[in-house]
Design a protein around this motif. Structure first.
Motif, PDB file in Angstrom:
ATOM      1  N   ALA A   8       0.860  -1.172   0.000  1.00  0.00           N
ATOM      2  CA  ALA A   8       0.000   0.000   0.000  1.00  0.00           C
ATOM      3  C   ALA A   8       0.902   1.229   0.000  1.00  0.00           C
ATOM      4  CB  ALA A   8      -0.894   0.003   1.223  1.00  0.00           C
ATOM      5  N   MET A   9       0.546   2.214  -0.814  1.00  0.00           N
ATOM      6  CA  MET A   9       1.333   3.445  -0.907  1.00  0.00           C
ATOM      7  C   MET A   9       0.449   4.611  -0.486  1.00  0.00           C
ATOM      8  SD  MET A   9       4.244   2.348  -1.950  1.00  0.00           S
ATOM      9  CE  MET A   9       5.065   3.884  -2.354  1.00  0.00           C
ATOM     10  N   GLY A  10       0.928   5.352   0.489  1.00  0.00           N
ATOM     11  CA  GLY A  10       0.121   6.434   1.022  1.00  0.00           C
ATOM     12  C   GLY A  10       0.808   7.787   0.951  1.00  0.00           C
ATOM     13  N   TRP A  11      -0.021   8.813   1.037  1.00  0.00           N
ATOM     14  CA  TRP A  11       0.457  10.187   1.180  1.00  0.00           C
ATOM     15  C   TRP A  11      -0.067  10.733   2.507  1.00  0.00           C
ATOM     16  CZ3 TRP A  11       3.956  12.684  -1.771  1.00  0.00           C
ATOM     17  CH2 TRP A  11       4.209  12.193  -3.063  1.00  0.00           C
ATOM     18  N   PHE A  12       0.815  11.365   3.240  1.00  0.00           N
ATOM     19  CA  PHE A  12       0.479  12.037   4.488  1.00  0.00           C
ATOM     20  C   PHE A  12       1.007  13.463   4.412  1.00  0.00           C
ATOM     21  CE2 PHE A  12      -0.929   8.568   7.291  1.00  0.00           C
ATOM     22  CZ  PHE A  12      -0.604   7.478   6.497  1.00  0.00           C
TER      23      PHE A  12
ATOM     24  N   THR B 295      -1.477  23.724   2.817  1.00  0.00           N
ATOM     25  CA  THR B 295      -0.058  23.991   3.031  1.00  0.00           C
ATOM     26  C   THR B 295       0.510  23.044   4.085  1.00  0.00           C
ATOM     27  OG1 THR B 295      -0.239  26.318   2.404  1.00  0.00           O
ATOM     28  CG2 THR B 295       1.601  25.703   3.839  1.00  0.00           C
ATOM     29  N   ALA B 296       1.571  22.328   3.711  1.00  0.00           N
ATOM     30  CA  ALA B 296       2.176  21.338   4.605  1.00  0.00           C
ATOM     31  C   ALA B 296       3.375  20.707   3.903  1.00  0.00           C
ATOM     32  CB  ALA B 296       1.172  20.250   4.970  1.00  0.00           C
ATOM     33  N   VAL B 297       4.117  19.934   4.667  1.00  0.00           N
ATOM     34  CA  VAL B 297       5.098  19.035   4.070  1.00  0.00           C
ATOM     35  C   VAL B 297       4.371  17.727   3.773  1.00  0.00           C
ATOM     36  CG1 VAL B 297       7.251  17.782   4.376  1.00  0.00           C
ATOM     37  CG2 VAL B 297       7.006  20.101   5.321  1.00  0.00           C
ATOM     38  N   TYR B 298       4.489  17.271   2.545  1.00  0.00           N
ATOM     39  CA  TYR B 298       3.811  16.049   2.102  1.00  0.00           C
ATOM     40  C   TYR B 298       4.808  14.900   2.048  1.00  0.00           C
ATOM     41  CZ  TYR B 298      -0.473  18.520   1.026  1.00  0.00           C
ATOM     42  OH  TYR B 298      -1.647  19.237   1.127  1.00  0.00           O
ATOM     43  N   TYR B 299       4.416  13.789   2.672  1.00  0.00           N
ATOM     44  CA  TYR B 299       5.262  12.611   2.757  1.00  0.00           C
ATOM     45  C   TYR B 299       4.616  11.431   2.038  1.00  0.00           C
ATOM     46  CZ  TYR B 299       7.537  15.131   6.593  1.00  0.00           C
ATOM     47  OH  TYR B 299       8.197  16.055   7.353  1.00  0.00           O
ATOM     48  N   CYS B 300       5.464  10.672   1.370  1.00  0.00           N
ATOM     49  CA  CYS B 300       5.060   9.418   0.764  1.00  0.00           C
ATOM     50  C   CYS B 300       5.480   8.288   1.712  1.00  0.00           C
ATOM     51  CB  CYS B 300       5.771   9.276  -0.579  1.00  0.00           C
ATOM     52  SG  CYS B 300       5.594   7.692  -1.381  1.00  0.00           S
ATOM     53  N   ALA B 301       4.675   7.221   1.781  1.00  0.00           N
ATOM     54  CA  ALA B 301       4.989   6.108   2.661  1.00  0.00           C
ATOM     55  C   ALA B 301       4.522   4.802   2.040  1.00  0.00           C
ATOM     56  CB  ALA B 301       4.328   6.306   4.019  1.00  0.00           C
ATOM     57  N   ALA B 302       5.194   3.713   2.414  1.00  0.00           N
ATOM     58  CA  ALA B 302       4.858   2.390   1.900  1.00  0.00           C
ATOM     59  C   ALA B 302       4.617   1.440   3.061  1.00  0.00           C
ATOM     60  CB  ALA B 302       5.997   1.866   1.030  1.00  0.00           C
ATOM     61  N   LYS B 303       3.578   0.628   2.918  1.00  0.00           N
ATOM     62  CA  LYS B 303       3.215  -0.303   3.985  1.00  0.00           C
ATOM     63  C   LYS B 303       2.953  -1.677   3.402  1.00  0.00           C
ATOM     64  CE  LYS B 303       0.222  -0.609   8.029  1.00  0.00           C
ATOM     65  NZ  LYS B 303      -0.860   0.049   8.802  1.00  0.00           N
ATOM     66  N   LYS B 304       3.580  -2.693   3.973  1.00  0.00           N
ATOM     67  CA  LYS B 304       3.415  -4.051   3.475  1.00  0.00           C
ATOM     68  C   LYS B 304       2.070  -4.645   3.873  1.00  0.00           C
ATOM     69  CE  LYS B 304       5.816  -8.484   3.185  1.00  0.00           C
ATOM     70  NZ  LYS B 304       7.015  -9.259   3.596  1.00  0.00           N
TER      71      LYS B 304
ATOM     72  N   PHE C 242      -3.265  11.739   7.551  1.00  0.00           N
ATOM     73  CA  PHE C 242      -3.519  10.951   6.353  1.00  0.00           C
ATOM     74  C   PHE C 242      -4.110  11.830   5.265  1.00  0.00           C
ATOM     75  CE2 PHE C 242      -4.890   7.547   3.713  1.00  0.00           C
ATOM     76  CZ  PHE C 242      -6.198   7.804   3.346  1.00  0.00           C
ATOM     77  N   VAL C 243      -3.658  11.604   4.016  1.00  0.00           N
ATOM     78  CA  VAL C 243      -4.211  12.314   2.864  1.00  0.00           C
ATOM     79  C   VAL C 243      -4.871  11.335   1.900  1.00  0.00           C
ATOM     80  CG1 VAL C 243      -3.670  13.742   0.852  1.00  0.00           C
ATOM     81  CG2 VAL C 243      -2.499  14.165   3.024  1.00  0.00           C
ATOM     82  N   ALA C 244      -4.113  10.325   1.461  1.00  0.00           N
ATOM     83  CA  ALA C 244      -4.646   9.377   0.478  1.00  0.00           C
ATOM     84  C   ALA C 244      -3.808   8.120   0.485  1.00  0.00           C
ATOM     85  CB  ALA C 244      -4.650  10.000  -0.923  1.00  0.00           C
ATOM     86  N   VAL C 245      -4.405   7.036   0.001  1.00  0.00           N
ATOM     87  CA  VAL C 245      -3.683   5.770  -0.094  1.00  0.00           C
ATOM     88  C   VAL C 245      -4.202   4.995  -1.292  1.00  0.00           C
ATOM     89  CG1 VAL C 245      -5.254   4.500   1.430  1.00  0.00           C
ATOM     90  CG2 VAL C 245      -2.877   3.748   1.198  1.00  0.00           C
ATOM     91  N   ILE C 246      -3.325   4.213  -1.894  1.00  0.00           N
ATOM     92  CA  ILE C 246      -3.700   3.308  -2.976  1.00  0.00           C
ATOM     93  C   ILE C 246      -3.202   1.917  -2.589  1.00  0.00           C
ATOM     94  CG2 ILE C 246      -1.622   3.840  -4.334  1.00  0.00           C
ATOM     95  CD1 ILE C 246      -3.412   3.501  -6.852  1.00  0.00           C
ATOM     96  N   HIS C 247      -4.082   0.923  -2.734  1.00  0.00           N
ATOM     97  CA  HIS C 247      -3.722  -0.426  -2.316  1.00  0.00           C
ATOM     98  C   HIS C 247      -4.473  -1.442  -3.147  1.00  0.00           C
ATOM     99  CE1 HIS C 247      -7.537  -0.840   0.069  1.00  0.00           C
ATOM    100  NE2 HIS C 247      -7.431   0.465   0.058  1.00  0.00           N
ATOM    101  N   TRP C 248      -4.242  -2.728  -2.836  1.00  0.00           N
ATOM    102  CA  TRP C 248      -4.726  -3.796  -3.704  1.00  0.00           C
ATOM    103  C   TRP C 248      -5.636  -4.763  -2.989  1.00  0.00           C
ATOM    104  CZ3 TRP C 248      -0.830  -0.769  -4.482  1.00  0.00           C
ATOM    105  CH2 TRP C 248      -0.593  -0.341  -5.781  1.00  0.00           C
ATOM    106  N   ARG C 249      -6.458  -4.271  -2.104  1.00  0.00           N
ATOM    107  CA  ARG C 249      -7.440  -5.113  -1.451  1.00  0.00           C
ATOM    108  C   ARG C 249      -8.622  -5.277  -2.391  1.00  0.00           C
ATOM    109  NH1 ARG C 249      -9.438  -2.342   3.608  1.00  0.00           N
ATOM    110  NH2 ARG C 249      -7.224  -2.425   4.094  1.00  0.00           N
ATOM    111  N   SER C 250      -8.817  -6.489  -2.902  1.00  0.00           N
ATOM    112  CA  SER C 250      -9.896  -6.764  -3.860  1.00  0.00           C
ATOM    113  C   SER C 250      -9.758  -5.876  -5.096  1.00  0.00           C
ATOM    114  CB  SER C 250     -11.270  -6.535  -3.213  1.00  0.00           C
ATOM    115  OG  SER C 250     -11.436  -7.345  -2.088  1.00  0.00           O
ATOM    116  N   GLY C 251      -8.580  -5.886  -5.688  1.00  0.00           N
ATOM    117  CA  GLY C 251      -8.320  -5.018  -6.833  1.00  0.00           C
ATOM    118  C   GLY C 251      -7.749  -3.693  -6.378  1.00  0.00           C
TER     119      GLY C 251
END
Length: 125
Positions: A33-37, A92-101, A47-56
């Motif tokens: 799963a790849m997220g933006w915070f 306005t913020a610092v935006y971070y990308c993150a990865a979660k197994k 939390f801002v958004a996330v994309i993942h593969w649960r059921s597609g």
């Protein structure tokens, strides 16, 4: 060495758009799963958004950005994007990308395995 590198931040007027990129290296994140915070001064990282593969392929957004932001990924480039439209000063913020197994509890910043260094987004009124 695993790295997530964000880019695309900058200064934009309210109502404008930016596209953030998060380039991953050191391993493939196709099943992560790849997220933006984001974190504004004096506030907690949220939390801002996330994309993942649960059921597609699935996406999820914070209510504050729903309808304005779009998360996507390019598997061939191992890159995740955050298209931000109709930007507001409160974005306005610092935006971070993150990865979660593990594909659970994706809205909390805890439990993410990898983080980028962040990119500054400033929206002027």
């Amino acid at each position: 060495q695993v790295q997530l590198v964000e880019s695309g931040g900058g200064l934009v007027q309210a109502g404008g758009s930016l596209r953030l990129s998060c380039a991953a290296s050191g391993r493939t994140f196709s099943t992560y799963a790849m997220g933006w915070f984001r974190q504004a001064p004096g506030k907690e990282r949220e939390f801002v958004a996330v994309i993942h593969w649960r059921s597609g392929v699935s996406t999820d957004y914070a209510d504050s950005v729903k309808g304005r932001f779009t998360i996507s990924r390019d598997g061939a480039k191992n890159t995740v994007y955050l298209q931000m439209n109709s930007l507001k000063p409160e974005d306005t913020a610092v935006y971070y990308c993150a990865a979660k197994k593990m594909d659970i509890n994706l809205r909390t910043r805890y439990g993410y395995d990898y983080w980028g260094q962040g990119t500054q987004v400033t929206v002027s009124s």
